[in-house]
Design an enzyme around this catalytic site. Structure first.
Site, PDB file in Angstrom:
ATOM      1  CB  SER A  10      49.595  26.644-100.858  1.00  0.00           C
ATOM      2  OG  SER A  10      48.543  27.434-100.156  1.00  0.00           O
ATOM      3  CG  HIS A  33      47.530  22.814 -99.900  1.00  0.00           C
ATOM      4  ND1 HIS A  33      47.504  21.917 -99.035  1.00  0.00           N
ATOM      5  CD2 HIS A  33      47.635  24.073 -99.019  1.00  0.00           C
ATOM      6  CE1 HIS A  33      47.544  22.131 -97.556  1.00  0.00           C
ATOM      7  NE2 HIS A  33      47.513  23.383 -97.652  1.00  0.00           N
ATOM      8  CG  ASP A  35      46.626  26.899 -97.260  1.00  0.00           C
ATOM      9  OD1 ASP A  35      46.385  26.053 -96.589  1.00  0.00           O
ATOM     10  OD2 ASP A  35      47.258  27.320 -97.934  1.00  0.00           O
ATOM     11  CG  MET A  37      43.582  29.997 -93.321  1.00  0.00           C
ATOM     12  SD  MET A  37      45.221  31.294 -92.971  1.00  0.00           S
ATOM     13  CE  MET A  37      46.122  30.412 -94.241  1.00  0.00           C
ATOM     14  CG  HIS A  66      45.389  23.123 -94.514  1.00  0.00           C
ATOM     15  ND1 HIS A  66      46.794  23.766 -94.447  1.00  0.00           N
ATOM     16  CD2 HIS A  66      45.058  22.600 -93.344  1.00  0.00           C
ATOM     17  CE1 HIS A  66      47.022  23.595 -93.217  1.00  0.00           C
ATOM     18  NE2 HIS A  66      46.109  23.279 -92.491  1.00  0.00           N
ATOM     19  CG  MET A  68      44.593  26.060 -91.125  1.00  0.00           C
ATOM     20  SD  MET A  68      45.753  26.795 -92.012  1.00  0.00           S
ATOM     21  CE  MET A  68      45.192  26.587 -93.792  1.00  0.00           C
ATOM     22  CG  MET A 137      50.405  22.786 -89.706  1.00  0.00           C
ATOM     23  SD  MET A 137      49.860  23.139 -91.319  1.00  0.00           S
ATOM     24  CE  MET A 137      50.653  24.713 -91.685  1.00  0.00           C
ATOM     25  N   GLY A 142      48.867  30.205 -90.988  1.00  0.00           N
ATOM     26  CA  GLY A 142      48.204  31.514 -91.186  1.00  0.00           C
ATOM     27  C   GLY A 142      48.693  32.251 -92.347  1.00  0.00           C
ATOM     28  N   GLY A 145      54.818  32.026 -97.226  1.00  0.00           N
ATOM     29  CA  GLY A 145      56.098  32.666 -97.065  1.00  0.00           C
ATOM     30  C   GLY A 145      56.758  32.550 -95.806  1.00  0.00           C
ATOM     31  CG  ASP A 175      50.707  23.511 -95.480  1.00  0.00           C
ATOM     32  OD1 ASP A 175      51.462  23.975 -96.301  1.00  0.00           O
ATOM     33  OD2 ASP A 175      49.606  23.702 -95.314  1.00  0.00           O
ATOM     34  N   GLY A 176      54.373  24.002 -95.396  1.00  0.00           N
ATOM     35  CA  GLY A 176      55.173  25.332 -94.954  1.00  0.00           C
ATOM     36  C   GLY A 176      56.713  25.341 -95.206  1.00  0.00           C
ATOM     37  N   GLY A 177      56.870  26.466 -95.771  1.00  0.00           N
ATOM     38  CA  GLY A 177      58.357  26.754 -96.058  1.00  0.00           C
ATOM     39  C   GLY A 177      59.135  25.675 -97.044  1.00  0.00           C
ATOM     40  CB  SER A 198      56.109  31.670-101.282  1.00  0.00           C
ATOM     41  OG  SER A 198      56.675  30.905-100.372  1.00  0.00           O
TER      42      SER A 198
HETATM   43  C1  DX5 Z   1      49.828  28.168 -94.107  1.00  0.00           C
HETATM   44  C2  DX5 Z   1      49.301  27.346 -95.218  1.00  0.00           C
HETATM   45  C3  DX5 Z   1      50.471  26.926 -96.219  1.00  0.00           C
HETATM   46  C4  DX5 Z   1      50.960  27.946 -96.977  1.00  0.00           C
HETATM   47  C5  DX5 Z   1      52.199  27.508 -97.602  1.00  0.00           C
HETATM   48  O1  DX5 Z   1      49.120  28.281 -93.076  1.00  0.00           O
HETATM   49  O2  DX5 Z   1      48.749  26.274 -94.701  1.00  0.00           O
HETATM   50  O3  DX5 Z   1      49.764  25.820 -96.998  1.00  0.00           O
HETATM   51  O4  DX5 Z   1      50.160  28.273 -98.036  1.00  0.00           O
HETATM   52  O5  DX5 Z   1      53.023  28.590 -97.906  1.00  0.00           O
HETATM   53  P1  DX5 Z   1      54.487  28.415 -98.325  1.00  0.00           P
HETATM   54  O6  DX5 Z   1      54.931  27.211 -99.138  1.00  0.00           O
HETATM   55  O7  DX5 Z   1      54.925  29.689 -99.108  1.00  0.00           O
HETATM   56  O8  DX5 Z   1      55.017  28.172 -96.969  1.00  0.00           O
HETATM   57 ZN    ZN Z   2      48.107  24.694 -95.981  1.00  0.00          ZN
END
Ligand code: DX5
Ligand code: ZN
Length: 229
Positions: A10, A33, A35, A37, A66, A68, A137, A142, A145, A175-177, A198
């Site tokens: 991402s 990816h 994002d 927003m 993606h 959002m 998710m 948002g 990290g 997606d996430g963590g 991250s």
């Molecule tokens: C969060 C994003 C993710 C984000 C993931 O809203 O949709 O794509 O970039 O970041 P990490 O992998 O650091 O959780």
């Molecule tokens: Zn994303």
């Protein structure tokens, strides 16, 4: 058959001053990816179609966009025109999900639906037959990290069951963590397309981290089930 495991770094975690260089670093990945927003659906404001267009000119990798945003029904065409290869829309934001998904596919772009951490998998019952991708998710949308939400694992299993009951096999994206600490359990539970921000761009060697995540994921896919023992 063992799933192919794909990694989608991402660019939310990239220093934008070095975007071209960072995209070059991850050319061994499977998707980029992006994002998007809008500061309404998410407590953060990021990229729009011009970023998608810019990335299209800087990488040969397919672009996983993606959305959002609160108005994907109106703005999806912008991202198709800008060069998206896969567009995911949030279940929580779309008024006419069937129409949007089928519009995206009719334009020759892969279409996916995303669920927030608190939206149950059963909401997909009447769209699962139409989508190319389902994304869960594993953080609240948002920011990069954030910590992985463990409740994603039973949702992944429920999603696999739903897909089995319908005889469909969309890509299952998370997606996430995602990091070396979480990827094995996520793949074991059923994911095959993993977003990592991250973990990849915070690493000393992003290219090596992409390889590491894919290798760990492939190993977990090959031994699905045994991690729970
Ligand atoms: C969060 C994003 C993710 C984000 C993931 O809203 O949709 O794509 O970039 O970041 P990490 O992998 O650091 O959780
Ligand atoms: Zn994303």
């Amino acid at each position: 058959m063992t799933d192919r495991i794909m990694i989608a770094p991402s660019i939310l975690s990239v220093n934008l001053g070095h975007l071209a260089h960072s995209l070059d670093d991850i050319k061994g990945a499977d998707y980029v990816h992006i994002d998007v927003m809008d500061g309404h659906f998410t407590p953060n404001l990021t990229f729009g179609p011009e970023m998608v267009r810019a990335c299209k000119g800087m990488t040969d990798l397919p672009l996983d966009v993606h959305l959002m945003i609160t108005n994907p029904d109106e703005t999806v065409p912008w991202y198709i025109e800008a060069g998206a290869d896969l567009i995911t829309v949030h279940y929580e934001t779309v008024s006419h999900l069937n129409r949007v998904v089928n519009y995206i596919k009719a334009c020759g772009v892969k279409a996916g639906v995303v669920l927030n951490p608190s939206t149950p998998v059963c909401m997909l019952e009447n769209i699962i037959d139409d989508v190319d991708v389902v994304m869960l998710m594993s953080v609240n949308p948002g920011f990069s990290g954030q910590s992985f939400i463990e409740g994603t694992l039973p949702k992944l299993r429920a999603l696999r069951e739903l897909c089995g009951a319908h005889g469909v096999s969309p890509l299952i994206e998370v997606d996430g963590g995602i990091s070396p600490a979480t990827i094995e359990r996520v793949v074991d539970a059923g994911a095959n397309l993993l977003v990592a921000g991250s973990a990849v761009f915070g690493a000393d060697d992003p290219a090596a981290m992409v390889e590491k995540l894919r290798t760990m994921g492939e190993r977990a896919a090959a031994s699905r089930g045994s991690l729970r023992a």
